[in-house]
Design a protein around this motif. Sequence first.
Motif, short mmCIF file in Angstrom:
data_model
loop_
_atom_site.label_atom_id
_atom_site.label_comp_id
_atom_site.label_asym_id
_atom_site.label_seq_id
_atom_site.Cartn_x
_atom_site.Cartn_y
_atom_site.Cartn_z
N TYR A 62 -47.19 -42.37 118.76
CA TYR A 62 -47.22 -42.28 117.30
C TYR A 62 -48.38 -41.39 116.88
CZ TYR A 62 -43.91 -46.10 116.37
OH TYR A 62 -42.80 -46.87 116.28
N PRO A 63 -48.11 -40.35 116.08
CA PRO A 63 -49.21 -39.59 115.52
C PRO A 63 -49.93 -40.42 114.45
CG PRO A 63 -47.10 -38.73 114.71
CD PRO A 63 -46.80 -39.84 115.69
N SER A 64 -51.05 -39.94 113.97
CA SER A 64 -51.80 -40.61 112.91
C SER A 64 -50.89 -40.85 111.70
CB SER A 64 -52.98 -39.73 112.52
OG SER A 64 -53.69 -40.31 111.47
N ALA A 65 -51.12 -41.96 111.01
CA ALA A 65 -50.34 -42.30 109.81
C ALA A 65 -51.25 -43.03 108.83
CB ALA A 65 -49.15 -43.18 110.18
N THR A 66 -50.85 -43.07 107.57
CA THR A 66 -51.56 -43.86 106.57
C THR A 66 -50.75 -45.11 106.29
OG1 THR A 66 -52.52 -41.88 105.57
CG2 THR A 66 -52.54 -43.89 104.24
N LEU A 67 -51.41 -46.26 106.37
CA LEU A 67 -50.79 -47.54 106.05
C LEU A 67 -51.47 -48.10 104.81
CD1 LEU A 67 -50.75 -49.29 109.57
CD2 LEU A 67 -49.01 -47.82 108.57
N ASN A 98 -51.33 -35.43 102.24
CA ASN A 98 -52.03 -35.06 101.00
C ASN A 98 -53.04 -36.10 100.54
OD1 ASN A 98 -50.58 -32.59 100.61
ND2 ASN A 98 -48.81 -33.82 100.07
N GLY A 99 -53.10 -37.24 101.21
CA GLY A 99 -54.03 -38.30 100.82
C GLY A 99 -53.36 -39.30 99.90
N ALA A 100 -53.37 -40.55 100.28
CA ALA A 100 -52.74 -41.61 99.49
C ALA A 100 -53.67 -42.02 98.34
CB ALA A 100 -52.44 -42.82 100.37
N PRO A 101 -53.09 -42.34 97.17
CA PRO A 101 -53.93 -42.79 96.06
C PRO A 101 -54.56 -44.16 96.37
CG PRO A 101 -51.59 -42.92 95.48
CD PRO A 101 -51.67 -42.27 96.82
N LYS A 102 -55.72 -44.40 95.80
CA LYS A 102 -56.43 -45.67 96.03
C LYS A 102 -55.67 -46.84 95.39
CE LYS A 102 -61.22 -44.10 96.48
NZ LYS A 102 -60.80 -42.77 96.91
N PRO A 103 -55.58 -47.96 96.10
CA PRO A 103 -54.91 -49.15 95.53
C PRO A 103 -55.69 -49.74 94.36
CG PRO A 103 -55.23 -49.35 97.92
CD PRO A 103 -56.03 -48.18 97.47
N LYS A 104 -54.97 -50.32 93.40
CA LYS A 104 -55.58 -51.05 92.30
C LYS A 104 -55.52 -52.55 92.57
CE LYS A 104 -54.37 -48.28 88.25
NZ LYS A 104 -53.45 -48.36 87.11
N LYS A 125 -55.48 -52.45 100.76
CA LYS A 125 -56.33 -51.35 101.20
C LYS A 125 -55.54 -50.34 102.02
CE LYS A 125 -58.26 -53.58 105.30
NZ LYS A 125 -57.92 -54.88 105.67
N LEU A 126 -56.10 -49.14 102.11
CA LEU A 126 -55.50 -48.07 102.90
C LEU A 126 -56.18 -48.02 104.26
CD1 LEU A 126 -55.41 -45.29 100.18
CD2 LEU A 126 -53.44 -46.53 101.10
N ARG A 127 -55.42 -47.66 105.27
CA ARG A 127 -56.00 -47.45 106.60
C ARG A 127 -55.27 -46.29 107.26
NH1 ARG A 127 -54.80 -49.70 111.87
NH2 ARG A 127 -53.27 -51.10 110.94
N VAL A 128 -56.03 -45.34 107.79
CA VAL A 128 -55.44 -44.23 108.54
C VAL A 128 -55.54 -44.59 110.01
CG1 VAL A 128 -55.61 -41.77 109.09
CG2 VAL A 128 -56.05 -42.57 106.75
N THR A 129 -54.42 -44.58 110.69
CA THR A 129 -54.40 -44.95 112.11
C THR A 129 -54.73 -43.74 112.97
OG1 THR A 129 -52.04 -44.43 112.37
CG2 THR A 129 -52.59 -46.69 111.70
#
Length: 161
Positions: free
Chosen positions: A22-27, A79-85, A90-94
């Motif tokens: 798996y390449p890097s991903a944003t969760l 492109n970068g995920a927007p910050k959660p409200k 939370k966001l995590r890049v694997t």
Amino acid sequence: QDTEIQPYEVIKQIDSVEIRFYPSATLVETSGGGNFGKLFRYISGGNDSEAKIAMTAPVYMSEDKSEMAFVMPVSVHENGAPKPKGENVKLRVTEPRYVAAIRYSGYTNSSKESLHKKRLLEILQTNGIEATGVVEILGYDSPYKFYNRRNEVMVEIAYSN
């Protein structure tokens, strides 16, 4: 199936186990309770950009279902995920990683998950492959899909190609 699936490459097949890269991903992830709702609010605009983000597959769940994560579409990852409200979201890049996975069908439940987890770990042990992470449950389908459902048990492994 028009839902974007998290990209991966099958490196090797051992019995019913797929060794994948798996390449890097944003969760976007959360825990505690009402997890699906919290994550769904995030992709429905509950983020600092009020952006609506497409649902992707799979949904990651911890074995006890106390933690859940959605994978961001590749375009959002790039492109970068927007910050959660939302609270406790939370966001995590694997990091790029190797995993071992077994696929199974139907609706998932704890006995199916337990059976496939046991099989996955036995096949890895038999083949001298070390599991380095915790087993995760992956669901690919909406609860309203009745046929050809896809579920997986997956664990990160120590693997060099």
